[in-house]
Every structure is written in structure tokens, then in C-alpha cells.
Design a protein around this motif. Structure first.
Motif, short mmCIF file in Angstrom:
data_model
loop_
_atom_site.label_atom_id
_atom_site.label_comp_id
_atom_site.label_asym_id
_atom_site.label_seq_id
_atom_site.Cartn_x
_atom_site.Cartn_y
_atom_site.Cartn_z
N PRO A 131 0.81 -1.28 0.02
CA PRO A 131 0.04 -0.01 0.01
C PRO A 131 0.72 1.31 -0.04
N LEU A 132 1.97 1.15 -0.10
CA LEU A 132 3.08 2.25 -0.14
C LEU A 132 3.09 3.15 1.03
N LEU A 133 3.25 2.66 2.13
CA LEU A 133 3.09 3.41 3.24
C LEU A 133 3.86 4.42 3.63
N LEU A 134 3.42 5.84 3.93
CA LEU A 134 4.49 7.01 4.01
C LEU A 134 5.05 7.54 2.85
N ALA A 135 4.38 7.07 1.97
CA ALA A 135 4.74 7.64 0.55
C ALA A 135 4.12 9.12 0.55
N ASP A 136 4.50 10.13 -0.22
CA ASP A 136 4.08 11.26 -0.24
C ASP A 136 2.91 11.26 -1.42
N GLY A 137 1.97 12.33 -1.21
CA GLY A 137 0.88 12.34 -2.17
C GLY A 137 -0.38 11.43 -2.04
#
Length: 318
Positions: A131-137
Motif C-alpha cells: 500500500p506504499l505506506l508513508l509515500a508522499d501524495g
């Protein structure tokens, strides 16, 4: 494998961050084989069909809408390392931003530990919903299959490869269903990870944040196991037994490594979460059990995981 290159990368770790990520990546790849990505067109189509079928089966099982990533990546072990180094860096970025001072010896140890973790997991991971945690946007989400490990896993478990590949696809798509049904879940986990790292910058032990993450992931893994057994379109009791044995297996050294890396906690999440959802489903069915994803307050507490009736009573009265 090239142990010399791996050792040299760790020994020469440098920079201002707690981990020299470039050195960790080099060392992880040097101490693990990439594995073959020689897939026939039929195999590529098989992965795509398995994901589509899993999505359809799970959608028909629940009344909650969700999507799967538009592109499914078939990776080798080194591709997986690259993808997960990006995740590791995002998790530990607050330590760098906080200007935490790290001695060279500590950086070397951190780099070696990170490289060893990446190399070990890369040799064992079969698939991953990210889920791409902590990714921007709004980064979306990603779905990976580590093809060499899927082939190796099928062989070691004496299971037909297409059937095993399909099982892994169904399992990973159940995670897409969970995160799709709970738009708040990614931010909930990201915030708890931020809190944990923030505590570390103050040299505090982030017990509360880690407990929250563990409880949430226990629900995630338990619900996935529940959906899997209802959605998978083949008899699967033998697969379940063999995979459970795989999670517990390995020699003494492997067991020590797995315990150190948290694999035993992961197995406990599967088992504890599944027991909770089995009890809940007996009372209110699969759709009712899905209420856990309606809002963050509906996540079970650590105590409610052991006493599902308490969760049923609380959620019923909300």
C-alpha cells in the motif's frame, strides 16, 4: 552470491543517515541470488488471469468495492530488494530529518542488519501487496510476485506450480480488498509508524505505537485468511497444511533468524487473527465481520482479539 562484495559494502558504509542505503542494497544483492525471470507467455498470462479471477471471486464474496493495481510486477529477488529499500527509507526518514547522531560503528551495524534482513526475506517472500505506506501524495498501491520463490515454493511443498501461483495471487488480492474497503487503513498504519520513529528519536521505546500496528496487522492477516478460504476456487486444505508447516519450519539456525526478524510474530498474526474472525463469522457472517474496516474505531483491541464477544458487543452498540 558474492560474500566479499557484501562484506566490503557494509564495512565501507558511510553518510549521515543511520543506514547507508546504497551499501545495504549492494550487500543484500551480493548475498542473495536474483533467481530466474524466464517466463513463458503462458506463465505471464497465468499471473494476470489469477489476479483477475481472485478480484472477481472476492468481490462476489463481499459487498465492498476495491481495486487492484493496474500493473502487476513479476519480480526476481533483487527487484524485490530495490522496491523494499524504498519502503525502508521512508520509514526511517524521520530519524534522518531529526538529525539523530549516529556513530560510524552503529551505522555499520545498522547497514549490516538491514542488508541481512532484506537478503533473508528476499529468499522467502512469495508475493506482496504494497500500500506504499508513508509515500508522499496519493501514490496508489503495488502488487508484486517474486517468481523464483513461487516456483521454488511450489517445488519444495510438492504442489503443482500453477495451483500454488494461483493461491498466492488470491492471498495478495485479499489484502488489496482490505485496504480498498478501508481507505483510512494506510494512513492509520503510516501515522503509527511515524509515532514509533518519533519516539525512537527521543530514545523512547514506542510500545503503544508498535502494539497498535501489531493489532491492526493481526486483523489484516486474519481477515485475509478468512477470505482466502471462502474465495479460493479449488480445494485448499492441503495447501493450508503445507503452508502452515512452511511458516513453522526450518532448522535451528533458520528458526533463530526467523524469530529475530519477526517471522514468528507474523505467524502469530495469521493464527490469532484467523481465530478472531472465525469466531466473529460464526456469529454475524463474513459481511458482518467486514465491519472491522468501516472505521478505525472498529479495529479490535488487543484484548478483544482474545475475546471476540467483547468486540461483537462493542461494535453492535456503536
Amino acid at each position: 552470491m558474492d560474500l566479499t562484495t557484501g562484506l566490503w559494502a557494509v564495512a565501507t558504509a558511510s553518510g549521515d543517515e543511520p543506514v547507508d542505503w546504497s551499501a545495504a542494497t549492494t550487500a543484500a544483492k551480493a548475498t542473495s541470488t536474483a533467481g530466474s525471470l524466464s517466463l513463458s507467455e503462458a506463465e505471464k498470462a497465468g499471473y494476470a488471469a489469477d489476479v483477475r479471477d481472485a478480484r472477481s471471486a472476492i468481490r462476489s464474496l463481499t459487498d465492498r468495492s476495491f481495486s487492484v493495481p493496474g500493473t502487476v510486477e513479476i519480480q526476481n529477488r533483487h527487484h524485490w530488494i530495490d522496491a523494499n529499500v524504498r519502503t525502508f527509507r521512508r520509514v526511517f526518514e524521520p530519524l534522518s530529518q531529526a538529525g539523530v547522531s549516529v556513530h560510524h560503528a552503529s551505522r555499520t551495524v545498522n547497514t549490516a542488519t538491514t542488508a541481512g534482513t532484506l537478503a533473508y526475506v528476499a529468499r522467502h517472500v512469495l508475493g506482496q501487496y504494497d500500500p506504499l505506506l508513508l509515500a508522499d501524495g496519493d501514490p496508489g498501491h503495488e502488487l508484486y510476485f517474486v517468481h523464483p520463490n513461487v516456483v521454488q515454493g511450489a517445488d519444495s511443498l510438492d504442489v503443482e506450480y500453477p495451483r500454488f501461483r494461483r493461491w498466492i495471487a488470491f492471498h495478495e488480492v485479499t489484502h488489496a480488498a482490505e485496504f480498498g474497503a478501508a481507505p483510512w487503513l494506510s494512513e492509520y498504519l503510516s501515522e503509527r509508524l511515524r509515532e514509533a520513529v518519533k519516539d525512537l528519536t527521543k530514545y523512547d521505546i514506542p510500545r503503544e505505537a508498535f502494539t497498535d500496528v501489531n493489532v491492526a496487522m493481526t486483523a489484516v492477516e486474519g481477515y485475509a485468511e478468512l477470505l482466502m478460504d471462502h474465495a479460493f476456487d479449488e480445494e485448499s486444505a492441503d495447501l493450508r497444511r503445507k503452508l502452515d508447516a512452511r511458516r513453522r519450519g526450518g532448522g535451528p539456525v533458520s528458526q533463530i533468524v526467523r524469530r529475530a526478524l519477526g517471522f514468528t510474530m507474523k505467524r502469530a498474526q495469521y493464527e490469532r487473527g484467523r481465530a478472531f474472525f472465525d469466531a466473529v463469522t460464526r456469529e454475524i457472517g463474513i459481511d458482518g465481520a467486514g465491519a472491522v474496516w468501516d472505521r478505525p474505531e472498529n479495529l479490535p483491541s488487543d484484548e478483544e482479539l482474545e475475546d471476540p464477544d467483547r468486540w461483537l458487543d462493542r461494535v453492535d452498540h456503536q
